[in-house]
Write an enzyme that holds these catalytic residues in place. Structure first.
Site, PDB file in Angstrom:
ATOM      1  N   HIS A  17       0.813  -1.210   0.000  1.00  0.00           N
ATOM      2  CA  HIS A  17       0.000   0.000   0.000  1.00  0.00           C
ATOM      3  C   HIS A  17       0.847   1.261   0.000  1.00  0.00           C
ATOM      4  CE1 HIS A  17      -4.008  -1.844   0.438  1.00  0.00           C
ATOM      5  NE2 HIS A  17      -3.311  -2.830   0.963  1.00  0.00           N
ATOM      6  N   HIS A 108      -0.361 -15.394   8.573  1.00  0.00           N
ATOM      7  CA  HIS A 108       0.231 -14.321   7.782  1.00  0.00           C
ATOM      8  C   HIS A 108       1.583 -13.958   8.376  1.00  0.00           C
ATOM      9  CE1 HIS A 108       0.201 -11.176   4.802  1.00  0.00           C
ATOM     10  NE2 HIS A 108      -1.053 -11.448   4.468  1.00  0.00           N
ATOM     11  N   ASP A 361      -7.741 -12.454  -2.431  1.00  0.00           N
ATOM     12  CA  ASP A 361      -8.070 -13.575  -3.312  1.00  0.00           C
ATOM     13  C   ASP A 361      -8.515 -14.776  -2.493  1.00  0.00           C
ATOM     14  OD1 ASP A 361      -7.050 -12.932  -6.235  1.00  0.00           O
ATOM     15  OD2 ASP A 361      -5.530 -12.150  -4.875  1.00  0.00           O
TER      16      ASP A 361
END
Length: 416
Positions: A17, A108, A361
């Site tokens: 980002h 993650h 996704d």
């Protein structure tokens, strides 16, 4: 580190980002005709927002060449490539009413990045995000253009499996695809155009592709995710590539693929299924390379005198390419960020519930296809640059009459 390769060196930069992502390519040969339109097709195949089965993040991923070319030709100097982030939403990752800034996402890299660096990106996955692969794809497109133009190399990847659904499943008769004539014939013929005609999944079989699409849709609808595998074939790869003992070609391919986000497995040639095949079957017997038939396209590379009758080795023996097709599988786990509420523990040790609301996704496999192709191209390009240097140095000695001809033949007595 953020650099891959020793001779064709690719350094990627940027966060998911941030303002932009991209790469610097060092070691690209001069004189290659190159423009943005040579790179953009692979960028477009990788970009988000391609279908209802991918993240809705709307990025055009338009690549810009910043340096290293003039009048559409590479100069041999570093090539800088940039892609602007146009649809970043940092507020989706904390500071906007969500609790992702309080809880590391299960599976993650939030926690591990914090442990390693003492600081982490407050939005998205930062460098662990798949958005980092934009630089790889751009660099891979350049490598692939050189390989195609100079040697006729063809690299094609496709979705082989999603969850339990496989294009070429293992059977008792064929524990490895390397023994399956249908699979080997498929590798000879499959093209990117055929693969992309089966969007959004990129599995070139109508029935299997539809089943995969339905399965991904089911996981998306319940805010879950699913993994799968990508198969890649490299055709017309020159023989002699790979640097034993530690930079064998299958080792560098494995490093390249396992450096991709979400990868959990790599197998080449017969792979794990090959362990169930006896050596008498698995050994690839040598045969004389067939002559190119009239009307067939001849690769722009010197054909080796010998080839193999079978190809359980996946085109590599002793860590060195033998001229046969190189093929391998890459396994990708289910994406870690899902919308379902998950019981977990926060950075401060307090138990709680995390429900991620970013755009993600449900399955990375369809978009991973061009990424796998790109890393394959970078790996082969790096190995080729090393081999061309060796061959040029050897040829110089031959031209100067400083080598023993007997040492240069297979029947000479210079082999231990």
């Amino acid at each position: 580190m953020s650099t891959f390769g020793k001779h064709y060196r690719v350094t990627t930069y940027g966060e998911s980002h941030g303002r932009s992502v991209g790469c610097i390519v060092d070691g690209c040969p001069p004189g290659l005709q190159l423009a943005e339109q040579d790179i953009q097709p692979q960028m477009t195949r990788r970009r988000p927002g391609q279908s209802a089965l991918t993240t809705p993040r709307n990025e055009k991923d338009k690549v810009e060449i910043q340096s290293g070319t003039e009048f559409g030709v590479t100069l041999g100097s570093p090539i800088a490539l940039r892609v602007l982030n146009e649809d970043q939403r940092p507020k989706d990752y904390g500071g906007g009413g969500e609790n992702i800034d309080m809880f590391p996402r299960p599976s993650h890299a939030d926690w591990t990045y914090l442990e390693k660096y003492g600081v982490k990106s407050s939005s998205g996955g930062g460098r662990s995000s798949a958005r980092e692969t934009i630089g790889r794809v751009a660099a891979g497109a350049i490598a692939e253009k050189y390989l195609k133009d100079a040697y006729g190399v063809e690299i094609v990847a496709y979705t082989n499996s999603v969850g339990p659904i496989e294009l070429f499943p293992s059977t008792k008769e064929h524990p490895s695809p390397s023994t399956n004539p249908a699979f080997l014939d498929f590798l000879n013929k499959v093209t990117r155009e055929e693969v992309d005609s089966f969007l959004p999944v990129r599995c070139p079989d109508e029935k299997v592709s539809q089943s995969m699409s339905d399965l991904i849709g089911e996981f998306r609808d319940r805010e879950d995710s699913i993994g799968g595998t990508v198969t890649c074939v490299i055709r017309n790869c020159p023989a002699g590539l790979g640097e034993p003992c530690f930079d064998k070609l299958e080792a560098t391919l494995g490093l390249a693929m396992m450096s991709l986000p979400a990868t959990k497995g790599f197998e080449i040639g017969s792979g794990f299924g090959g362990t169930r095949i006896p050596g008498s079957t698995h050994n690839d017997a040598w045969i004389k390379t067939p002559a190119i038939a009239p009307g067939e396209t001849k690769p722009n590379v010197k054909q080796p005198k010998l080839t193999t009758k079978t190809n359980h080795s996946g085109g590599i023996q002793g860590g060195i390419s033998n001229g046969a097709h190189i093929y391998f599988n890459v396994a990708f786990k289910p994406p870690a960020t899902i919308g379902q509420a998950q019981q977990t523990t926060g950075y401060d040790g307090t138990e709680g519930v995390l429900a991620a609301k970013g755009r993600h996704d449900p399955c990375v496999i369809p978009r991973a296809v061009p990424i796998v192709e790109s890393m394959a191209a970078i790996t082969v390009m790096d190995a080729l640059m090393a081999q061309l240097s060796r061959e040029a140095a050897r040829d110089r000695l031959q031209q100067a009459g400083m080598t023993n001809p007997a040492m240069m033949t297979a029947t000479g007595n210079g082999h231990a």
